[in-house]
Design a protein around this motif. Structure first.
Motif, PDB file in Angstrom:
ATOM      1  N   LEU A 185      85.786 110.965  32.238  1.00  0.00           N
ATOM      2  CA  LEU A 185      86.812 111.487  33.311  1.00  0.00           C
ATOM      3  C   LEU A 185      88.204 111.810  33.153  1.00  0.00           C
ATOM      4  O   LEU A 185      88.573 112.683  33.099  1.00  0.00           O
ATOM      5  CB  LEU A 185      86.646 111.699  34.338  1.00  0.00           C
ATOM      6  CG  LEU A 185      85.003 111.953  34.899  1.00  0.00           C
ATOM      7  CD1 LEU A 185      84.931 111.507  36.574  1.00  0.00           C
ATOM      8  CD2 LEU A 185      84.905 113.188  35.095  1.00  0.00           C
ATOM      9  N   VAL A 245      88.469 117.211  38.384  1.00  0.00           N
ATOM     10  CA  VAL A 245      87.206 116.583  37.887  1.00  0.00           C
ATOM     11  C   VAL A 245      85.805 115.953  38.591  1.00  0.00           C
ATOM     12  O   VAL A 245      85.875 114.777  38.520  1.00  0.00           O
ATOM     13  CB  VAL A 245      87.775 115.448  36.710  1.00  0.00           C
ATOM     14  CG1 VAL A 245      87.726 116.188  35.123  1.00  0.00           C
ATOM     15  CG2 VAL A 245      88.388 114.707  36.909  1.00  0.00           C
ATOM     16  N   ASP A 301      85.792 121.691  35.303  1.00  0.00           N
ATOM     17  CA  ASP A 301      84.664 120.934  35.187  1.00  0.00           C
ATOM     18  C   ASP A 301      83.029 120.836  36.483  1.00  0.00           C
ATOM     19  O   ASP A 301      82.472 120.844  35.634  1.00  0.00           O
ATOM     20  CB  ASP A 301      84.469 119.264  34.866  1.00  0.00           C
ATOM     21  CG  ASP A 301      83.595 118.816  34.679  1.00  0.00           C
ATOM     22  OD1 ASP A 301      82.941 119.445  33.180  1.00  0.00           O
ATOM     23  OD2 ASP A 301      83.085 117.841  34.550  1.00  0.00           O
TER      24      ASP A 301
END
Length: 354
Positions: free
Chosen positions: A137, A265, A291
């Motif tokens: 990430l 994220v 994301d």
């Protein structure tokens, strides 16, 4: 909540798809523990770390009965039954399970959705895979920052149009720029480490304010607008909770320096997507790399799909070929703690669900 258990009377059941090599690693690390694993009862993985498995998979009635008999006999589960909240609710009501290792870093949402009783929440410890996804990430977050600073969206559009601009447009230097991270947990700290390696000045927020190595200023959510006044980029890693819902809203975007790059994220519910689109349109945000989204899959009619300065990633930035191995390693460590009656790592908070 936890009593010491000897390996001889401890049973672990693998409830989700997992490669045999990782099952064998668990057995090898804890040879006295009974590990129940029947791949015939588990959907095949479509890709590495596909914890839910192929949705076309269906058990026969006999297999379904065997699956649940196996899970009900276990003290510990590796994964939620059928990898969903309904499976968690069913096993909590009928099994003797006392600890479940969840596959997701943000397992709190599923625990909340299972609507367990207070007694169930106290009886069953749920541990998440938080930290396992930290590096993937963090790398994705830095990719998003770099995309925004280096104008890759504009370059891709020009390339698709076979257009060579008459005027050369400069890009922005990452080194020396200011990054704000909302959520200085394991993912946030991993992101800060990569950002510092590229020369960025890092500040951020943390629910419990305390110093974080390598982070210049740490504040709570109330201090976020002041941090953003001088920020060049914002990376969100916060989980989705009632406290974080639409925390990054029109007021926060207005507090940003024009041209800020935004990366998410964490969870999609943290960002007010309508306010983000307005900020993209008025220039407060120059680029957004996302994301996660408030509704997933992202609806086909969402303006985010077609926005020229938005990257849409289908909630896959945490995936890596090493994920199952890393989660199994985390489980092996926690299994030793469980047997010794020691506190487990990364327990989901049964009140705030993160």
């Amino acid at each position: 909540m936890m009593n010491t258990m000897t390996p001889e009377n401890l049973t672990v059941a693998i409830a989700v798809p997992l490669e045999a090599e990782h099952v064998e690693a668990i057995k090898a690390a804890h040879p006295a523990v009974c590990v129940l694993y029947d791949p015939e009862l588990l959907p095949p993985e479509r890709f590495p770390a596909d914890h839910a498995g192929d949705p076309a998979f269906a058990r026969t009635p006999e297999q379904e009965a065997r699956y649940w008999d196996m899970l009900r006999s276990a003290d510990v589960l590796y994964g939620f039954p059928n990898e969903n909240a309904a499976g968690l609710a069913k096993i909590a009501a009928s099994g003797k399970v006392r600890w479940i290792q969840a596959m997701a870093a943000g397992a709190g949402g599923a625990v909340k959705a299972a609507n367990l009783s207070e007694a169930g929440l106290q009886r069953i410890a749920v541990t998440s895979s938080a930290g396992v996804h930290g590096l993937p990430l963090a790398e994705f977050a830095m990719m998003g920052v770099l995309n925004g600073f280096k104008r890759t969206a504009e370059m891709a559009a020009d390339q698709a149009a076979r257009h060579w601009p008459e005027l050369r447009t400069p890009t922005r230097l990452v080194s020396g720029s200011n990054l704000v991270i909302t959520g200085l947990g394991e993912i946030g700290v991993a992101t800060a480490r990569l950002a510092r390696a590229m020369g960025m000045n890092v500040s951020g927020t943390k629910r419990t304010v305390k110093p974080v190595s390598g982070v210049g200023t740490v504040t709570d959510a109330d201090g976020l607008p002041a941090l953003l006044a001088n920020a060049d980029a914002l990376v969100n890693t916060l989980p989705g909770t009632p406290y974080t819902e639409k925390m990054i809203n029109a007021g926060i975007f207005a507090a940003m320096k024009p041209g800020t790059v935004v990366v998410n994220v964490g969870r999609g519910t943290v960002i007010d997507e309508d306010a983000l689109l307005d900020a993209l349109d008025n220039g407060q945000v120059s680029y957004a790399c996302l994301d996660v989204f408030a509704v997933e899959p992202l609806p086909r009619n969402s303006r985010l799909w077609g926005h020229p300065r938005v990257m849409v990633s289908p909630h896959t930035s945490a995936l890596s070929g090493a994920e199952n191995r890393l989660i199994a390693g985390r489980f092996i460590e926690n299994l030793s703690r469980f047997q010794a009656g020691e506190p487990l790592l990364h327990v989901v908070d049964p009140v705030h669900f993160y």
